[in-house]
Structure formats: C-alpha cells, structure tokens
Design a protein around this motif. Structure first.
Motif, PDB file in Angstrom:
ATOM      1  N   GLU A   1       0.819  -1.214   0.000  1.00 42.50           N
ATOM      2  CA  GLU A   1       0.000   0.000   0.000  1.00 42.50           C
ATOM      3  C   GLU A   1       0.854   1.265   0.000  1.00 42.50           C
TER       4      GLU A   1
ATOM      5  N   VAL B   1      -5.586  -3.877  -1.030  1.00 39.81           N
ATOM      6  CA  VAL B   1      -5.612  -2.482  -0.563  1.00 39.81           C
ATOM      7  C   VAL B   1      -5.425  -1.494  -1.704  1.00 39.81           C
ATOM      8  N   LEU B   2      -5.077  -1.981  -2.899  1.00 38.31           N
ATOM      9  CA  LEU B   2      -4.780  -1.072  -4.000  1.00 38.31           C
ATOM     10  C   LEU B   2      -6.047  -0.409  -4.535  1.00 38.31           C
TER      11      LEU B   2
END
Length: 359
Positions: free
Chosen positions: A103, A152-153
């Motif tokens: 992240e 999380v991207l």
C-alpha cells in the motif's frame, strides 16, 4: 509502454520483468533498497532487501537486457512499514506488514515516482491476475496467491499495475527462469517478515517496546491465570506459549481472545469463545457492486474463506458472517471475493477493527 519493473532479487520479479520485455515494452528494472543496514545476508529463506538480493536483481536485469537502478527507500519503508508494525502491536493489534508495504511503498511511493519519471506502469512478480476488465483476481496457483495483500490497492493504482505471473504456477515460473538463463531460478522464496531476518518477532518488538509485565486473565471469571512480559507478544487465536499457572477445569487448551493495551491485559478463554459472527473494518477500498452483497471474505493471509454479507458505508465495512470465524485479529485485513467463471474476483478490503465487544 514504458514499464518500471520492481526487481526484488527473487525469481518471481525477474520472470515478470522478462515477460514484460518480451512483450515489447520498454522496461527498466529497479531494486528497492529498503534496509537501513543491508550488510547482512539472508539466512536460509528468511529476510530480503540484502546486498545479495540487489546483486541478484542486477544480474537478472543484465540477462534480460534492460537498464537497472537501485532506489534507496529505506527511510520511507522504515516510517511507513516498520514503525507502523511496532505501533500496531503496541496498540494491541496484529498488523500485516506485507499489505502495508504494498500500500505505502510499492504501489504508492514507487508508483508515484515512476509516473513522475514518465513510466506508464509498474510490473511486479506478485502472484495475482488483472483481467482485461481491470479486476484483480486470485492467481491460478492457490498456494502462492497474493491477491489478499494486494486488495488495498485503489482503482487508480491497479490501472497502472501489471502482474504477469498470475496465470502461472510457481513451478512453471522456476522452469521458465531456468530456460531464460536466470541464476535465481532455484533461489529460495523469502518467508516471514522481511525486516526480521531471524524470525524472532517477539525479540524484535521487545527491543523496541521494552518489557511491560501484565496479567493474563480468564474471560469468564476475571481470575489472573498468569503473567506476561509484554502484551505485544500475543495475538488473537494464539494457543501456544501462554505458560499459565492454572489449567482449565476441563483440561482443554486456552486461547488468546483479546489484548487490552490500556490495562496491559491479555484475556484468554476456550476455543468456542473465539467465534466471531460479525467483522468490522476501516479504511475500506471497494471495487465491487453496490452493497450489501453476498460474497466470501478472507480474514488472514492464507486463511480460509467464509461466506458473508458485506456492507460498505464510506470508509467503513461490515461483514456479517454466515459461518462463525475464529482467530479474527484487529489490524489484519478483511478481503471480500466473488467467484465467477474466470475465478475469484477481489471486491474490496478494509483493515479489521473488530474486538470482542463487536460480536
């Protein structure tokens, strides 16, 4: 396209860079120097970011025939990953540093710098797939799938990412590396936490947080069953290493149920006490359809999936579990998946905030 290949010095990133170059892209390799003191070498399959890794990455780039550079990102890595790791444990949570590194470092700091330098995308050796529809999916190699730590991207980050290995097994990647003449073909995978090369997480945390003795208490009676030297050494679901003075009346094992930094208390109970029916999360990243949605959730890296109904409200996420889960730890990620004909699609993720009061 102009592609920046993040090359760790391992076999996966080397083959990913080679595939991107073979596909006709203008590829430049970069190794991220993340360790403040890279003078030590890996021990077995532990650790990464050493001088050995940088040299292996450079040799792979030479074989592929692409330019190669080393970017010093040690300070960014320490602040965003290592310091965060220590702070999360001090707060009674169980972080996933690989997720945070993806992240904050690989797909934030590196991607931002790459775009500023005129690159169109970043290619990595992660085992995950990006379909023509732009959706993130699990790798065909379930044992090596890394979609959990990539969930999380953001949409913008995924649009500038390439994961060429998602359609290959690890055995196929190694065979291809050997066929290409890459010396890393049989290099062991790195395991555990990359910045704790000896694998002693408790010792690493103790050196930074110091000893902080406290009580281990029974969830039902409130009785003190033992003591600890630092609550940061425990995680929800842990059974071994509790060293309790008083055995359970039924002789069954006890498990860590919660960690309370305010009172420096570790609370333990039975396996049944671990059951969680609802998981809450913060900092949600969502790519799926409008919620609530029936799907499956994964609550730990390499953990089992559980059917659930997920609702997203702004940055918050709630997963009502159809089947109770055990060992749900705050600080880990809840990742939602939906299965279709092409495989498991990542709908989104959030950082787990659940504690026992949420059940």
């Amino acid at each position: 396209m102009r592609i920046l290949a993040a090359m760790s010095g391992g076999v996966d990133s080397a083959v990913a860079a080679a595939r991107a170059a073979q596909d006709g892209h203008d590829v430049t390799g970069v190794h991220l120097a993340l360790a403040r003191n890279p003078q030590t070498y890996r021990s077995g399959a532990r650790g990464c970011c050493t001088l050995e890794d940088a040299r292996d990455a450079r040799r792979a780039a030479d074989v592929i025939g692409i330019p190669f550079y080393v970017w010093d990102m040690a300070e960014e890595f320490h602040a965003s990953v290592v310091d965060d790791f220590v702070a999360e444990y001090a707060a009674g949570r169980t972080p996933n540093p690989c997720l945070r590194c993806n992240e904050k470092i690989k797909f934030a700091a590196v991607l931002d710098r790459a775009v500023a330098l005129g690159f169109d995308a970043v290619v990595t050796g992660h085992h995950a797939r990006l379909g023509a529809d732009g959706l993130l999916r699990r790798s065909v190699d379930a044992a090596k799938d890394q979609s959990y730590v990539l969930a999380v991207l953001t949409r913008e980050q995924l649009d500038r990412s390439m994961f060429p290995l998602g359609d290959s097994t690890k055995a196929q990647v190694r065979a291809e590396a050997a066929a290409r003449g890459l010396a890393v073909a049989e290099k062991p995978d790195s395991h555990d936490i990359c910045f704790i090369a000896d694998g002693d997480t408790r010792g690493f945390l103790a050196a930074r947080l110091g000893e902080a003795p406290g009580d281990i208490v029974d969830a039902h009676t409130g009785d003190t069953l033992g003591t600890h030297r630092g609550a940061y050494a425990y995680t929800v679901g842990q059974r071994k290493g509790l060293d309790l003075r008083t055995p359970a009346e039924d002789g069954r094992p006890r498990y860590v149920l919660s960690i309370t930094p305010k009172t420096n208390t570790v609370t333990v109970g039975s396996r049944e006490d671990l059951a969680v029916h609802r998981v809450t999360g913060e900092r949600a990243v969502w790519h799926g359809e409008r919620t609530p949605v029936e799907c499956e959730v994964q609550l730990r890296a390499h953990g089992e999936v559980v059917p659930a109904v997920v609702t997203v409200d702004g940055a918050g996420l709630t997963a009502e579990l159809r089947v109770p889960a055990r060992g749900v730890a705050a600080g880990q990620a809840v990742v939602a998946y939906r299965s279709d004909a092409a495989g498991d699609v990542v709908l989104g993720s959030a950082t787990i905030t659940t504690d026992r009061a949420d059940d």
